[in-house]
Design a protein around this motif. Structure first.
Motif, PDB file in Angstrom:
ATOM      1  N   GLU A  32      -4.098 -11.366  -1.435  1.00  0.00           N
ATOM      2  CA  GLU A  32      -4.001 -10.770  -0.104  1.00  0.00           C
ATOM      3  C   GLU A  32      -2.615 -10.193   0.140  1.00  0.00           C
ATOM      4  O   GLU A  32      -2.477  -9.162   0.828  1.00  0.00           O
ATOM      5  N   LEU A  33      -1.579 -10.804  -0.428  1.00  0.00           N
ATOM      6  CA  LEU A  33      -0.238 -10.232  -0.302  1.00  0.00           C
ATOM      7  C   LEU A  33      -0.146  -8.897  -1.044  1.00  0.00           C
ATOM      8  O   LEU A  33       0.530  -7.965  -0.594  1.00  0.00           O
ATOM      9  N   GLN A  34      -0.838  -8.801  -2.162  1.00  0.00           N
ATOM     10  CA  GLN A  34      -0.828  -7.559  -2.929  1.00  0.00           C
ATOM     11  C   GLN A  34      -1.517  -6.443  -2.143  1.00  0.00           C
ATOM     12  O   GLN A  34      -1.058  -5.294  -2.155  1.00  0.00           O
ATOM     13  N   VAL A  35      -2.618  -6.764  -1.458  1.00  0.00           N
ATOM     14  CA  VAL A  35      -3.272  -5.777  -0.596  1.00  0.00           C
ATOM     15  C   VAL A  35      -2.326  -5.357   0.525  1.00  0.00           C
ATOM     16  O   VAL A  35      -2.234  -4.173   0.882  1.00  0.00           O
ATOM     17  N   HIS A  36      -1.619  -6.301   1.090  1.00  0.00           N
ATOM     18  CA  HIS A  36      -0.661  -6.000   2.158  1.00  0.00           C
ATOM     19  C   HIS A  36       0.402  -5.023   1.657  1.00  0.00           C
ATOM     20  O   HIS A  36       0.706  -4.018   2.321  1.00  0.00           O
ATOM     21  N   CYS A  37       0.948  -5.294   0.483  1.00  0.00           N
ATOM     22  CA  CYS A  37       1.959  -4.399  -0.094  1.00  0.00           C
ATOM     23  C   CYS A  37       1.358  -3.030  -0.405  1.00  0.00           C
ATOM     24  O   CYS A  37       2.019  -1.999  -0.234  1.00  0.00           O
ATOM     25  N   TYR A  44      -0.718   1.212  -6.276  1.00  0.00           N
ATOM     26  CA  TYR A  44      -1.161  -0.066  -6.826  1.00  0.00           C
ATOM     27  C   TYR A  44      -0.086  -0.714  -7.703  1.00  0.00           C
ATOM     28  O   TYR A  44       0.182  -1.910  -7.590  1.00  0.00           O
ATOM     29  N   ALA A  45       0.551   0.077  -8.559  1.00  0.00           N
ATOM     30  CA  ALA A  45       1.571  -0.480  -9.446  1.00  0.00           C
ATOM     31  C   ALA A  45       2.747  -1.026  -8.642  1.00  0.00           C
ATOM     32  O   ALA A  45       3.267  -2.113  -8.930  1.00  0.00           O
ATOM     33  N   ASP A  46       3.178  -0.278  -7.626  1.00  0.00           N
ATOM     34  CA  ASP A  46       4.275  -0.752  -6.781  1.00  0.00           C
ATOM     35  C   ASP A  46       3.879  -2.008  -6.010  1.00  0.00           C
ATOM     36  O   ASP A  46       4.704  -2.907  -5.808  1.00  0.00           O
ATOM     37  N   ALA A  47       2.623  -2.073  -5.572  1.00  0.00           N
ATOM     38  CA  ALA A  47       2.161  -3.261  -4.852  1.00  0.00           C
ATOM     39  C   ALA A  47       2.221  -4.487  -5.746  1.00  0.00           C
ATOM     40  O   ALA A  47       2.594  -5.580  -5.295  1.00  0.00           O
ATOM     41  N   GLN A  48       1.860  -4.330  -7.005  1.00  0.00           N
ATOM     42  CA  GLN A  48       1.972  -5.451  -7.947  1.00  0.00           C
ATOM     43  C   GLN A  48       3.423  -5.893  -8.073  1.00  0.00           C
ATOM     44  O   GLN A  48       3.735  -7.086  -8.053  1.00  0.00           O
ATOM     45  N   ASP A  49       4.327  -4.925  -8.246  1.00  0.00           N
ATOM     46  CA  ASP A  49       5.750  -5.238  -8.412  1.00  0.00           C
ATOM     47  C   ASP A  49       6.309  -5.925  -7.171  1.00  0.00           C
ATOM     48  O   ASP A  49       7.063  -6.905  -7.278  1.00  0.00           O
ATOM     49  N   LEU A  50       5.966  -5.427  -5.995  1.00  0.00           N
ATOM     50  CA  LEU A  50       6.534  -5.988  -4.765  1.00  0.00           C
ATOM     51  C   LEU A  50       5.927  -7.352  -4.444  1.00  0.00           C
ATOM     52  O   LEU A  50       6.577  -8.192  -3.819  1.00  0.00           O
ATOM     53  N   THR A  51       4.701  -7.595  -4.890  1.00  0.00           N
ATOM     54  CA  THR A  51       4.138  -8.937  -4.728  1.00  0.00           C
ATOM     55  C   THR A  51       4.906  -9.933  -5.586  1.00  0.00           C
ATOM     56  O   THR A  51       5.230 -11.045  -5.142  1.00  0.00           O
ATOM     57  N   GLN A  52       5.217  -9.520  -6.806  1.00  0.00           N
ATOM     58  CA  GLN A  52       6.018 -10.394  -7.655  1.00  0.00           C
ATOM     59  C   GLN A  52       7.405 -10.606  -7.063  1.00  0.00           C
ATOM     60  O   GLN A  52       7.942 -11.719  -7.088  1.00  0.00           O
ATOM     61  N   PHE A  55       7.293 -13.299  -4.405  1.00  0.00           N
ATOM     62  CA  PHE A  55       7.333 -14.676  -4.895  1.00  0.00           C
ATOM     63  C   PHE A  55       8.729 -15.060  -5.400  1.00  0.00           C
ATOM     64  O   PHE A  55       9.168 -16.204  -5.216  1.00  0.00           O
ATOM     65  N   LEU A  56       9.427 -14.107  -6.003  1.00  0.00           N
ATOM     66  CA  LEU A  56      10.795 -14.390  -6.441  1.00  0.00           C
ATOM     67  C   LEU A  56      11.701 -14.650  -5.241  1.00  0.00           C
ATOM     68  O   LEU A  56      12.507 -15.594  -5.255  1.00  0.00           O
ATOM     69  N   ARG A  57      11.573 -13.827  -4.218  1.00  0.00           N
ATOM     70  CA  ARG A  57      12.374 -14.032  -3.010  1.00  0.00           C
ATOM     71  C   ARG A  57      12.010 -15.353  -2.343  1.00  0.00           C
ATOM     72  O   ARG A  57      12.897 -16.069  -1.847  1.00  0.00           O
ATOM     73  N   THR A  73       2.240 -17.191   6.774  1.00  0.00           N
ATOM     74  CA  THR A  73       3.027 -16.308   7.629  1.00  0.00           C
ATOM     75  C   THR A  73       4.399 -16.064   7.027  1.00  0.00           C
ATOM     76  O   THR A  73       4.907 -14.935   7.020  1.00  0.00           O
ATOM     77  N   TRP A  74       5.012 -17.105   6.510  1.00  0.00           N
ATOM     78  CA  TRP A  74       6.335 -17.003   5.888  1.00  0.00           C
ATOM     79  C   TRP A  74       6.284 -16.038   4.705  1.00  0.00           C
ATOM     80  O   TRP A  74       7.170 -15.186   4.546  1.00  0.00           O
ATOM     81  N   LEU A  75       5.245 -16.125   3.876  1.00  0.00           N
ATOM     82  CA  LEU A  75       5.119 -15.237   2.717  1.00  0.00           C
ATOM     83  C   LEU A  75       4.876 -13.796   3.152  1.00  0.00           C
ATOM     84  O   LEU A  75       5.419 -12.858   2.541  1.00  0.00           O
ATOM     85  N   TYR A  76       4.059 -13.595   4.176  1.00  0.00           N
ATOM     86  CA  TYR A  76       3.831 -12.234   4.675  1.00  0.00           C
ATOM     87  C   TYR A  76       5.128 -11.627   5.198  1.00  0.00           C
ATOM     88  O   TYR A  76       5.393 -10.430   5.018  1.00  0.00           O
ATOM     89  N   ARG A  77       5.937 -12.444   5.855  1.00  0.00           N
ATOM     90  CA  ARG A  77       7.217 -11.944   6.358  1.00  0.00           C
ATOM     91  C   ARG A  77       8.093 -11.483   5.198  1.00  0.00           C
ATOM     92  O   ARG A  77       8.692 -10.396   5.251  1.00  0.00           O
ATOM     93  N   ILE A  78       8.155 -12.276   4.153  1.00  0.00           N
ATOM     94  CA  ILE A  78       8.954 -11.904   2.986  1.00  0.00           C
ATOM     95  C   ILE A  78       8.403 -10.646   2.331  1.00  0.00           C
ATOM     96  O   ILE A  78       9.151  -9.731   1.963  1.00  0.00           O
ATOM     97  N   ALA A  79       7.083 -10.568   2.178  1.00  0.00           N
ATOM     98  CA  ALA A  79       6.455  -9.410   1.545  1.00  0.00           C
ATOM     99  C   ALA A  79       6.718  -8.139   2.347  1.00  0.00           C
ATOM    100  O   ALA A  79       7.031  -7.079   1.785  1.00  0.00           O
ATOM    101  N   THR A  80       6.577  -8.233   3.666  1.00  0.00           N
ATOM    102  CA  THR A  80       6.789  -7.065   4.521  1.00  0.00           C
ATOM    103  C   THR A  80       8.211  -6.553   4.390  1.00  0.00           C
ATOM    104  O   THR A  80       8.449  -5.345   4.236  1.00  0.00           O
TER     105      THR A  80
END
Length: 328
Positions: A32-37, A44-52, A55-57, A73-80
Motif C-alpha cells: 500500500e505504501l508503494q501504491v501511495h508513492c 512504477y520504478a520510482d515508486a519501488q525506489d521510494l518505498t524502499q 523503510f530505510l528512513r 500513519t507514521w510510515l505514510y508520513r515518512i513515505a509522503t
C-alpha cells in the motif's frame, strides 16, 4: 485497514533495534505504501525506489516513533515526505500545465499483481489507480498533491494530514479546495467520489474488447481494429510526447504509415493482462528471421460502451516490463 497489534507492542518492536523484528512489523505495509508513492510520482520504478527509501528512513528514525500515531500513519508520513523530497530535486517532475497534459513522459503502468490484496481498501479503489486519475494528480503542485491524496483518497482528517506535512489545518483545507477544482477540470464526466470504490473487476465489455484488440493484431485485421476505436479516440504512445484526439480511421492509418502492420511488422502475438485495474494487451512482434516474438508494447485501454475511448501505449522493447515474458 486497522492495526490489530497493541500500540505498546509496536513501539517496542520498532525501537528495539532488531532488524528482523522491525521488518516483520513494517513489511506488511509495503504494497500500500508503494501504491501511495506511485500516486505521488506516476512512475512504477520510482515508486519501488521510494518505498524502499521509506523503510530505510523509518529504520534510521525508529527512535522517533513515540506511538502518538499508529505505525501505519507514521510510515505514510515518512513515505509522503520522501516523495516530496524526491519531487523537490527533480526538474522533470514539476506540475504538468493544463496545456501540456499529455507531456507526462515518465508515466509508467502499475501491475495489478502488486496491488494490496484487500479489495475493499480505498488505496486500491479502481477510480484512484486508473491512468487518467494518476495523470490528473500530476497537475497538482507536490504538496497540494500530497494533501489531496491523504485527504480525499486515504480519507485522513485535516488535522492528521496537517501534522504529517507540518502544515496548519487552514493550509491543508485551502490546498484541498484548490486540488479538487483542478481534479474536476482534469477529469470531466468522471466519477469523483474516490473514497467509495465503485468497481474493481473488469466488465464483460472490457474483457471482450481486449480480446478483440489482440485478435485484430494477430490477424492484421485493420478494419476490425478500426471498429474497436471510438471516433474521438485519445491516443498516446509513451515515452513519445503528445496525446492526440483522432478518428478511428486516422489512428489506424497513422500506425500503418509508421510501419506497423506492414511486411516485417505484421507478425503479432498478444497476451491479455491488467494494469492500473484497466484492461491491457501485451503485444509481441516477430521480426523476419527471428524465431521468437519479442515484447514490443503494452497497450492500456479505457473502454466506454464497448469501444476504446483512450489508448495509452508504452514502448516495451528491450525492457523487463511488469515481469512479462520477454519473448513468446
Amino acid at each position: 485497514m486497522t492495526d490489530d497489534r497493541s500500540l505498546g507492542d509496536d513501539i517496542a518492536a520498532v525501537r528495539s533495534g532488531d532488524t528482523a523484528r522491525f521488518a516483520a512489523l513494517t513489511e506488511r505495509y509495503r504494497r500500500e505504501l508503494q501504491v501511495h508513492c506511485y500516486r505521488m510520482l506516476a512512475n512504477y520504478a520510482d515508486a519501488q525506489d521510494l518505498t524502499q527509501e521509506t523503510f530505510l528512513r523509518a529504520w534510521h528514525k525508529r527512535e522517533s516513533f513515540k506511538g502518538h500515531a499508529a505505525l501505519r500513519t507514521w510510515l505514510y508520513r515518512i513515505a509522503t515526505n520522501a516523495c516530496l523530497d524526491f519531487l523537490d530535486k527533480r526538474n522533470d517532475r514539476t506540475p504538468v500545465p493544463s496545456e501540456l497534459a499529455s507531456e507526462l513522459r515518465y508515466l509508467q503502468p502499475y501491475p495489478d499483481r502488486m496491488l494490496p490484496e484487500d479489495p475493499q481498501e480505498s488505496v486500491v479503489a479502481r477510480e484512484t489507480i486508473e491512468l487518467a486519475f494518476i495523470v490528473a494528480v500530476q497537475h497538482l503542485p507536490p504538496r497540494q498533491r500530497a494533501v489531496f491524496i491523504l485527504r480525499d483518497v486515504l480519507g485522513w482528517p485535516a488535522s492528521k494530514a496537517a501534522e504529517a506535512l507540518e502544515l496548519t489545518v487552514a493550509s491543508v483545507t485551502s490546498a484541498l479546495q484548490r486540488a479538487r477544482v483542478t481534479m474536476r477540470e482534469q477529469l470531466p464526466g468522471r466519477r469523483l467520489d474516490w473514497r467509495s470504490p465503485a468497481t474493481h473487476e473488469l466488465s464483460d465489455d472490457e474483457r471482450s474488447v481486449v480480446r478483440s484488440y489482440i485478435d485484430a493484431h494477430e490477424r492484421n485485421d485493420l478494419g476490425g481494429l478500426s471498429s474497436l476505436l471510438r471516433d474521438d479516440l485519445r491516443f498516446a504512445m509513451l515515452p513519445d510526447s503528445g496525446t492526440v484526439t483522432t478518428t478511428a480511421k486516422d489512428a489506424v492509418d497513422g500506425w500503418v504509415s509508421g510501419g506497423l502492420f506492414q511486411p516485417g511488422h505484421d507478425d503479432w502475438r498478444g497476451v491479455p493482462t491488467t494494469v492500473n485495474r484497466m484492461p491491457a494487451a501485451a503485444l509481441y512482434l516477430r521480426a523476419p528471421g527471428d524465431p521468437e516474438h519479442r515484447l514490443f508494447a503494452i497497450a492500456v485501454l479505457h473502454v466506454v460502451d464497448g469501444k476504446i475511448a483512450e489508448l495509452t501505449g508504452f514502448d516495451a522493447t528491450g525492457q523487463p516490463w511488469l515481469d512479462l515474458p520477454p519473448t513468446l
